[in-house]
Design a protein around this motif. Structure first.
Motif, PDB file in Angstrom:
ATOM      1  N   MET A  30       0.962  -1.269   0.015  1.00 46.35           N
ATOM      2  CA  MET A  30       0.118  -0.016   0.230  1.00 46.35           C
ATOM      3  C   MET A  30       0.836   1.209  -0.026  1.00 46.35           C
ATOM      4  N   HIS A  31       1.793   1.096   0.866  1.00 48.57           N
ATOM      5  CA  HIS A  31       2.785   2.569   1.043  1.00 48.57           C
ATOM      6  C   HIS A  31       3.592   2.859  -0.332  1.00 48.57           C
ATOM      7  N   TYR A  32       4.131   1.472  -1.006  1.00 48.88           N
ATOM      8  CA  TYR A  32       4.766   1.776  -2.028  1.00 48.88           C
ATOM      9  C   TYR A  32       3.842   2.117  -3.501  1.00 48.88           C
ATOM     10  N   THR A  33       2.876   1.704  -3.407  1.00 48.00           N
ATOM     11  CA  THR A  33       2.023   1.749  -4.716  1.00 48.00           C
ATOM     12  C   THR A  33       0.984   2.888  -4.449  1.00 48.00           C
ATOM     13  N   ALA A  34       0.962   3.591  -3.250  1.00 49.57           N
ATOM     14  CA  ALA A  34      -0.249   4.523  -2.955  1.00 49.57           C
ATOM     15  C   ALA A  34      -1.639   4.129  -3.141  1.00 49.57           C
ATOM     16  N   LEU A  35      -1.843   2.842  -3.016  1.00 48.63           N
ATOM     17  CA  LEU A  35      -3.131   2.392  -3.200  1.00 48.63           C
ATOM     18  C   LEU A  35      -3.617   1.654  -1.914  1.00 48.63           C
ATOM     19  N   SER A  36      -4.973   1.749  -1.898  1.00 47.12           N
ATOM     20  CA  SER A  36      -5.568   1.111  -0.724  1.00 47.12           C
ATOM     21  C   SER A  36      -5.729  -0.209  -0.885  1.00 47.12           C
ATOM     22  N   SER A  37      -5.922  -1.075   0.463  1.00 49.67           N
ATOM     23  CA  SER A  37      -6.055  -2.376   0.555  1.00 49.67           C
ATOM     24  C   SER A  37      -7.159  -2.836  -0.449  1.00 49.67           C
ATOM     25  N   THR A  38      -8.449  -2.154  -0.215  1.00 44.98           N
ATOM     26  CA  THR A  38      -9.486  -2.407  -1.224  1.00 44.98           C
ATOM     27  C   THR A  38      -9.088  -2.480  -2.543  1.00 44.98           C
ATOM     28  N   THR A  39      -8.534  -1.306  -2.862  1.00 45.29           N
ATOM     29  CA  THR A  39      -7.993  -1.420  -4.557  1.00 45.29           C
ATOM     30  C   THR A  39      -6.963  -2.459  -4.857  1.00 45.29           C
ATOM     31  N   ILE A  40      -6.377  -2.785  -4.090  1.00 42.69           N
ATOM     32  CA  ILE A  40      -5.324  -3.620  -4.345  1.00 42.69           C
ATOM     33  C   ILE A  40      -6.022  -4.902  -4.572  1.00 42.69           C
ATOM     34  N   TYR A  41      -6.656  -5.567  -3.695  1.00 36.34           N
ATOM     35  CA  TYR A  41      -7.658  -6.972  -3.666  1.00 36.34           C
ATOM     36  C   TYR A  41      -8.650  -6.674  -5.073  1.00 36.34           C
ATOM     37  N   ASP A  52      -6.782  -5.786 -12.811  1.00 38.88           N
ATOM     38  CA  ASP A  52      -5.464  -5.458 -13.444  1.00 38.88           C
ATOM     39  C   ASP A  52      -4.756  -6.597 -13.599  1.00 38.88           C
ATOM     40  N   PRO A  53      -4.579  -7.376 -14.881  1.00 37.81           N
ATOM     41  CA  PRO A  53      -3.770  -8.540 -14.805  1.00 37.81           C
ATOM     42  C   PRO A  53      -2.268  -8.315 -14.732  1.00 37.81           C
ATOM     43  N   THR A  54      -1.923  -7.157 -14.820  1.00 37.16           N
ATOM     44  CA  THR A  54      -0.486  -7.022 -14.647  1.00 37.16           C
ATOM     45  C   THR A  54       0.046  -6.728 -13.227  1.00 37.16           C
ATOM     46  N   PHE A  55      -0.957  -6.451 -12.455  1.00 35.06           N
ATOM     47  CA  PHE A  55      -0.390  -6.326 -10.995  1.00 35.06           C
ATOM     48  C   PHE A  55      -0.361  -7.547 -10.231  1.00 35.06           C
ATOM     49  N   PRO A  56       0.881  -7.581  -9.434  1.00 35.64           N
ATOM     50  CA  PRO A  56       1.089  -8.929  -8.846  1.00 35.64           C
ATOM     51  C   PRO A  56       0.190  -9.336  -7.859  1.00 35.64           C
ATOM     52  N   VAL A  57       0.278 -10.835  -7.892  1.00 34.07           N
ATOM     53  CA  VAL A  57      -0.804 -11.548  -7.150  1.00 34.07           C
ATOM     54  C   VAL A  57       0.298 -12.115  -5.886  1.00 34.07           C
ATOM     55  N   GLN A  58      -0.654 -11.957  -4.725  1.00 33.36           N
ATOM     56  CA  GLN A  58       0.054 -12.307  -3.587  1.00 33.36           C
ATOM     57  C   GLN A  58       0.470 -13.785  -3.367  1.00 33.36           C
ATOM     58  N   VAL A  59       1.216 -13.851  -2.665  1.00 34.19           N
ATOM     59  CA  VAL A  59       1.624 -15.344  -2.212  1.00 34.19           C
ATOM     60  C   VAL A  59       1.251 -15.741  -0.983  1.00 34.19           C
ATOM     61  N   LYS A  60       0.576 -16.995  -0.844  1.00 33.00           N
ATOM     62  CA  LYS A  60       0.184 -17.259   0.446  1.00 33.00           C
ATOM     63  C   LYS A  60       1.220 -18.121   1.185  1.00 33.00           C
ATOM     64  N   GLU A  72       8.371  -7.983  -7.989  1.00 30.97           N
ATOM     65  CA  GLU A  72       7.142  -8.035  -8.761  1.00 30.97           C
ATOM     66  C   GLU A  72       6.542  -6.606  -8.688  1.00 30.97           C
ATOM     67  N   VAL A  73       6.336  -6.137  -7.367  1.00 28.75           N
ATOM     68  CA  VAL A  73       5.646  -4.918  -7.111  1.00 28.75           C
ATOM     69  C   VAL A  73       6.598  -3.801  -7.615  1.00 28.75           C
ATOM     70  N   ALA A  74       7.960  -3.822  -7.734  1.00 30.69           N
ATOM     71  CA  ALA A  74       8.721  -2.725  -8.185  1.00 30.69           C
ATOM     72  C   ALA A  74       8.629  -2.829  -9.727  1.00 30.69           C
ATOM     73  N   ASP A  75       8.601  -3.935 -10.385  1.00 33.00           N
ATOM     74  CA  ASP A  75       8.385  -4.014 -11.754  1.00 33.00           C
ATOM     75  C   ASP A  75       7.240  -3.261 -12.202  1.00 33.00           C
ATOM     76  N   TRP A  76       6.454  -3.648 -11.443  1.00 36.98           N
ATOM     77  CA  TRP A  76       4.696  -2.983 -11.937  1.00 36.98           C
ATOM     78  C   TRP A  76       4.832  -1.568 -11.712  1.00 36.98           C
ATOM     79  N   ILE A  77       5.469  -1.097 -10.483  1.00 42.23           N
ATOM     80  CA  ILE A  77       5.570   0.462 -10.502  1.00 42.23           C
ATOM     81  C   ILE A  77       6.508   0.968 -11.723  1.00 42.23           C
TER      82      ILE A  77
END
Length: 86
Positions: A30-41, A52-60, A72-77
């Motif tokens: 959230m900090h690095y992307t400036a997105l809310s948790s709702t938007t990320i999910y 957004d199929p380009t956004f990285p998917v979380q790892v369980k 992956e987050v850095a590459d997306w940014i």
């Protein structure tokens, strides 16, 4: 002082070359992307209008813990920065 034998030195050099991906918790994503948790999910939910199929998917990581791969987050940014119109 620790005495190193050939086996210990070999293990140290092998360990120092190992590249372990760094994992980011949701708050850091959230900090690095400036997105809310709702938007990320919503961005990782294929059924969402914000998908957004380009956004990285979380790892369980465990039953109640997920994280994102830092690279992956850095590459997306970086992709978003490259795609902007000047």
């Amino acid at each position: 002082m620790q005495i190193l034998d050939a086996n210990t030195q070999q293990n140290v050099s092998t360990a120092s070359t190992l590249q372990i991906p760094r994992m980011l918790p949701l708050k850091q994503v959230m900090h690095y992307t400036a997105l809310s948790s709702t938007t990320i999910y919503e961005m990782i939910n294929e059924k969402s209008d914000r998908y957004d199929p380009t956004f990285p998917v979380q790892v369980k990581l465990s039953r109640g813990r997920v994280a994102w791969v830092e690279s992956e987050v850095a590459d997306w940014i970086k992709g978003k920065i490259s795609a902007r119109v000047h």
